[in-house]
Design a protein around this motif. Structure first.
Motif, PDB file in Angstrom:
ATOM      1  N   LYS A 291       0.759  -1.245  -0.105  1.00  0.00           N
ATOM      2  CA  LYS A 291       0.056   0.065  -0.037  1.00  0.00           C
ATOM      3  C   LYS A 291       0.731   1.267   0.112  1.00  0.00           C
ATOM      4  O   LYS A 291       0.296   2.265  -0.351  1.00  0.00           O
ATOM      5  N   THR A 292       2.174   1.095   0.387  1.00  0.00           N
ATOM      6  CA  THR A 292       3.130   2.256   0.419  1.00  0.00           C
ATOM      7  C   THR A 292       4.226   1.924  -0.546  1.00  0.00           C
ATOM      8  O   THR A 292       4.767   1.081  -0.856  1.00  0.00           O
ATOM      9  N   VAL A 293       4.786   3.096  -0.895  1.00  0.00           N
ATOM     10  CA  VAL A 293       6.199   3.286  -1.486  1.00  0.00           C
ATOM     11  C   VAL A 293       6.878   3.698  -0.666  1.00  0.00           C
ATOM     12  O   VAL A 293       7.016   4.736   0.226  1.00  0.00           O
ATOM     13  N   ASP A 294       8.176   3.090  -0.235  1.00  0.00           N
ATOM     14  CA  ASP A 294       9.301   3.148   0.801  1.00  0.00           C
ATOM     15  C   ASP A 294      10.620   3.887  -0.032  1.00  0.00           C
ATOM     16  O   ASP A 294      11.078   3.106  -0.709  1.00  0.00           O
ATOM     17  N   ILE A 295      10.649   5.156   0.082  1.00  0.00           N
ATOM     18  CA  ILE A 295      11.678   5.779  -0.698  1.00  0.00           C
ATOM     19  C   ILE A 295      12.125   7.033  -0.029  1.00  0.00           C
ATOM     20  O   ILE A 295      11.167   7.815   0.585  1.00  0.00           O
ATOM     21  N   SER A 296      13.423   7.388   0.168  1.00  0.00           N
ATOM     22  CA  SER A 296      13.856   8.427   0.817  1.00  0.00           C
ATOM     23  C   SER A 296      13.603   9.692  -0.223  1.00  0.00           C
ATOM     24  O   SER A 296      13.506   9.763  -1.185  1.00  0.00           O
ATOM     25  N   ARG A 297      13.473  10.962   0.775  1.00  0.00           N
ATOM     26  CA  ARG A 297      13.116  12.271  -0.006  1.00  0.00           C
ATOM     27  C   ARG A 297      14.296  12.453  -0.774  1.00  0.00           C
ATOM     28  O   ARG A 297      13.925  12.805  -2.066  1.00  0.00           O
ATOM     29  N   SER A 298      15.500  12.360  -0.653  1.00  0.00           N
ATOM     30  CA  SER A 298      16.668  12.631  -1.212  1.00  0.00           C
ATOM     31  C   SER A 298      16.706  11.630  -2.522  1.00  0.00           C
ATOM     32  O   SER A 298      17.079  12.167  -4.001  1.00  0.00           O
ATOM     33  N   ASP A 299      16.443  10.356  -2.484  1.00  0.00           N
ATOM     34  CA  ASP A 299      16.415   9.760  -3.437  1.00  0.00           C
ATOM     35  C   ASP A 299      15.275  10.062  -4.580  1.00  0.00           C
ATOM     36  O   ASP A 299      15.449   9.966  -5.801  1.00  0.00           O
ATOM     37  N   LEU A 300      14.053  10.392  -4.165  1.00  0.00           N
ATOM     38  CA  LEU A 300      12.853  10.557  -4.950  1.00  0.00           C
ATOM     39  C   LEU A 300      13.389  11.869  -5.644  1.00  0.00           C
ATOM     40  O   LEU A 300      12.887  12.123  -6.915  1.00  0.00           O
ATOM     41  N   ALA A 301      13.740  12.770  -4.967  1.00  0.00           N
ATOM     42  CA  ALA A 301      14.248  14.073  -5.495  1.00  0.00           C
ATOM     43  C   ALA A 301      15.460  14.107  -6.665  1.00  0.00           C
ATOM     44  O   ALA A 301      15.202  14.369  -7.885  1.00  0.00           O
ATOM     45  N   SER A 302      16.234  13.104  -6.392  1.00  0.00           N
ATOM     46  CA  SER A 302      17.211  12.910  -7.457  1.00  0.00           C
ATOM     47  C   SER A 302      16.603  12.126  -8.573  1.00  0.00           C
ATOM     48  O   SER A 302      16.781  12.405  -9.671  1.00  0.00           O
ATOM     49  N   TYR A 303      15.439  11.171  -8.177  1.00  0.00           N
ATOM     50  CA  TYR A 303      14.929  10.621  -9.448  1.00  0.00           C
ATOM     51  C   TYR A 303      14.163  11.471 -10.390  1.00  0.00           C
ATOM     52  O   TYR A 303      14.128  11.247 -11.591  1.00  0.00           O
ATOM     53  N   LEU A 304      13.705  12.472  -9.601  1.00  0.00           N
ATOM     54  CA  LEU A 304      12.855  13.563 -10.531  1.00  0.00           C
ATOM     55  C   LEU A 304      13.671  14.733 -11.064  1.00  0.00           C
ATOM     56  O   LEU A 304      13.322  15.553 -11.695  1.00  0.00           O
ATOM     57  N   GLY A 305      15.023  14.698 -10.490  1.00  0.00           N
ATOM     58  CA  GLY A 305      15.734  15.689 -10.936  1.00  0.00           C
ATOM     59  C   GLY A 305      15.334  17.094 -10.528  1.00  0.00           C
ATOM     60  O   GLY A 305      15.657  18.242 -11.110  1.00  0.00           O
ATOM     61  N   ILE A 306      14.881  17.276  -9.289  1.00  0.00           N
ATOM     62  CA  ILE A 306      14.681  18.501  -8.606  1.00  0.00           C
ATOM     63  C   ILE A 306      15.283  18.613  -7.225  1.00  0.00           C
ATOM     64  O   ILE A 306      15.734  17.716  -6.798  1.00  0.00           O
ATOM     65  N   ALA A 307      15.276  19.948  -6.518  1.00  0.00           N
ATOM     66  CA  ALA A 307      15.915  19.772  -5.187  1.00  0.00           C
ATOM     67  C   ALA A 307      14.790  19.159  -4.357  1.00  0.00           C
ATOM     68  O   ALA A 307      13.840  19.187  -4.243  1.00  0.00           O
ATOM     69  N   LYS A 308      15.533  18.736  -3.314  1.00  0.00           N
ATOM     70  CA  LYS A 308      14.892  17.965  -2.076  1.00  0.00           C
ATOM     71  C   LYS A 308      13.802  18.977  -1.483  1.00  0.00           C
ATOM     72  O   LYS A 308      12.903  18.425  -1.197  1.00  0.00           O
ATOM     73  N   GLU A 309      14.173  20.237  -1.322  1.00  0.00           N
ATOM     74  CA  GLU A 309      13.182  21.299  -0.578  1.00  0.00           C
ATOM     75  C   GLU A 309      11.869  21.428  -1.616  1.00  0.00           C
ATOM     76  O   GLU A 309      10.972  21.593  -1.051  1.00  0.00           O
ATOM     77  N   THR A 310      12.340  21.177  -2.989  1.00  0.00           N
ATOM     78  CA  THR A 310      10.912  21.563  -3.657  1.00  0.00           C
ATOM     79  C   THR A 310      10.231  20.239  -3.888  1.00  0.00           C
ATOM     80  O   THR A 310       9.091  20.296  -3.920  1.00  0.00           O
ATOM     81  N   LEU A 311      10.742  19.210  -3.496  1.00  0.00           N
ATOM     82  CA  LEU A 311       9.995  18.085  -3.647  1.00  0.00           C
ATOM     83  C   LEU A 311       9.259  17.984  -2.187  1.00  0.00           C
ATOM     84  O   LEU A 311       8.076  17.663  -1.991  1.00  0.00           O
ATOM     85  N   THR A 312       9.986  18.307  -0.783  1.00  0.00           N
ATOM     86  CA  THR A 312       9.229  18.243   0.043  1.00  0.00           C
ATOM     87  C   THR A 312       7.718  19.068   0.262  1.00  0.00           C
ATOM     88  O   THR A 312       6.806  18.992   0.652  1.00  0.00           O
ATOM     89  N   ARG A 313       8.029  20.491  -0.575  1.00  0.00           N
ATOM     90  CA  ARG A 313       6.681  21.441  -0.728  1.00  0.00           C
ATOM     91  C   ARG A 313       5.781  20.789  -1.474  1.00  0.00           C
ATOM     92  O   ARG A 313       4.749  21.103  -1.179  1.00  0.00           O
ATOM     93  N   THR A 314       6.178  20.017  -2.446  1.00  0.00           N
ATOM     94  CA  THR A 314       4.988  19.385  -3.373  1.00  0.00           C
ATOM     95  C   THR A 314       4.386  18.284  -2.494  1.00  0.00           C
ATOM     96  O   THR A 314       3.175  18.029  -2.792  1.00  0.00           O
ATOM     97  N   LEU A 315       5.329  17.436  -1.857  1.00  0.00           N
ATOM     98  CA  LEU A 315       4.566  16.454  -1.012  1.00  0.00           C
ATOM     99  C   LEU A 315       3.676  17.109   0.064  1.00  0.00           C
ATOM    100  O   LEU A 315       2.618  16.427   0.260  1.00  0.00           O
ATOM    101  N   THR A 316       4.178  18.006   0.655  1.00  0.00           N
ATOM    102  CA  THR A 316       3.268  18.739   1.464  1.00  0.00           C
ATOM    103  C   THR A 316       1.869  19.187   0.922  1.00  0.00           C
ATOM    104  O   THR A 316       0.776  19.124   1.407  1.00  0.00           O
ATOM    105  N   ASP A 317       1.993  19.819  -0.404  1.00  0.00           N
ATOM    106  CA  ASP A 317       0.629  20.174  -0.961  1.00  0.00           C
ATOM    107  C   ASP A 317      -0.293  18.983  -1.169  1.00  0.00           C
ATOM    108  O   ASP A 317      -1.306  19.118  -1.076  1.00  0.00           O
TER     109      ASP A 317
END
Length: 343
Positions: A291-317
């Motif tokens: 039911k869940t995807v287990d991946i660190s924020r830094s790895d997901l940001a790297s996968y998307l080619g964006i900054a970790k802070e940008t990813l965190t804001r998007t996930l919060t939204d």
């Protein structure tokens, strides 16, 4: 209730021996001495599976298959070809027409029973949920390939362990039994870009079957991972001796390649929200029933080619919009359709 199997075979001895094997395995068996009679019995009995010879009088196996595939009442019945013809073009023609498998005579009893059980199981899964056809097919393909290499030594890699580096000669491909692996490239400034993330039941590390080209990226375990290493010559032998499994493997690689192209287009052209939603949906699909995807924020940001802070804001939204929920490194989808509208 017993499964009904129709055997269409002009050789009486082969027909009776095959029927006896299947009857002993508790199947209800119907036989036909040629393709024309076979079609008549298929229409009358509506079997769960057809085993059909290729070279027969009246109507050959290719003709039988074409008629079955055109009949709406029969077209979902799996057909296994059984023939002494072993040329690759014969196999390819049968698969192109829609055959489910191909057994070469003479065959072992275990080979016949395994093929029958596998095709019937796949048919039952599709009947239970026809909307998941591609998922069922992929699961079946992977299970068949996994069985072919069950004898291989299991290698254990701890979290953070390097599996191979860019520039290493690619003598192997890898299959994950359990765990999680990322492949990535690093630029001159040391910034990492993840090219793909692989979960249980995934292959990775494929470059060329015929040449020992170097790996073009790095691979690292991002969870404790169990995998097997398959030498290229072993895969090549599989393709030569079992063309159906070889085609399954190539089909899986083609599907992975299609997503890589899709992912690259998202990275270049799509806004952050769109490519983040797409990645969450994709990775959720890769982990299967979890039911869940287990991946660190830094790895997901790297996968998307964006900054970790940008990813965190998007996930919060996304959390505020009640599309997802997060727990440490885990992402749970709450609104699948909502994410699909964003992607």
């Amino acid at each position: 209730m017993k499964k009904k199997i129709l055997i269409i075979e002009d050789d009486k001895i082969v027909r009776e021996n095959t029927a006896e094997i299947l009857q002993l395995a508790n199947y209800d068996v119907i036989t036909a001495e040629n393709g024309k009679v076979g079609i008549e019995k298929a229409n009358f009995f509506k079997p769960d599976l057809v085993i059909c010879d290729i070279l027969m009088p009246e109507l050959d196996g290719y003709g039988v298959l074409q008629i079955i595939m055109r009949n709406k009442l029969l077209q979902k019945i799996p057909v296994i070809f059984m023939s002494a013809k072993t040329k690759h073009d014969d196999v390819r023609r049968g698969m192109d027409l829609g055959a489910s498998d191909y057994i070469t005579k003479p065959f072992e009893e275990s080979e016949l029973l395994s093929a029958v059980a596998s095709r019937l199981k796949r048919r039952d899964l599709l009947a239970a949920d026809p909307t998941k056809e591609s998922e069922v097919i992929k699961k079946w393909q992977i299970n068949e390939i996994e069985k072919a290499f069950h004898h291989k030594e299991i290698m254990e890699y701890k979290l953070g362990t390097t599996i191979y580096c860019e520039g290493n000669i690619s003598n192997h491909i890898f299959y994950i039994l359990k765990g999680e692996v990322k492949t990535f490239k690093t630029n001159q400034e040391g910034k990492e870009l993840i090219t793909e993330i692989f979960f249980d039941k995934s292959f990775f590390g494929f470059t060329s079957l015929l040449e020992n080209k170097p790996y073009t990226e790095n691979a690292e375990a991002i969870k404790d991972t169990s995998l097997i290493r398959i030498q290229k010559h072993e895969l090549f032998e599989l393709i030569k001796t079992n063309p159906k499994l070889g085609l399954n493997f190539m089909d899986l690689l083609s599907a992975d390649l299609e997503y890589v192209k899709h992912h690259l287009l998202h990275l270049v052209y799509d806004p952050v929200r769109s490519k983040t939603a797409d990645a969450i949906l994709y990775l959720h699909g890769k982990v299967g029933l979890k039911k869940t995807v287990d991946i660190s924020r830094s790895d997901l940001a790297s996968y998307l080619g964006i900054a970790k802070e940008t990813l965190t804001r998007t996930l919060t939204d996304f959390k505020e919009e009640k599309l997802i929920e997060t727990f440490k490194n885990e992402i749970q989808i709450l609104d699948h359709e909502g994410l699909q509208r964003i992607r």
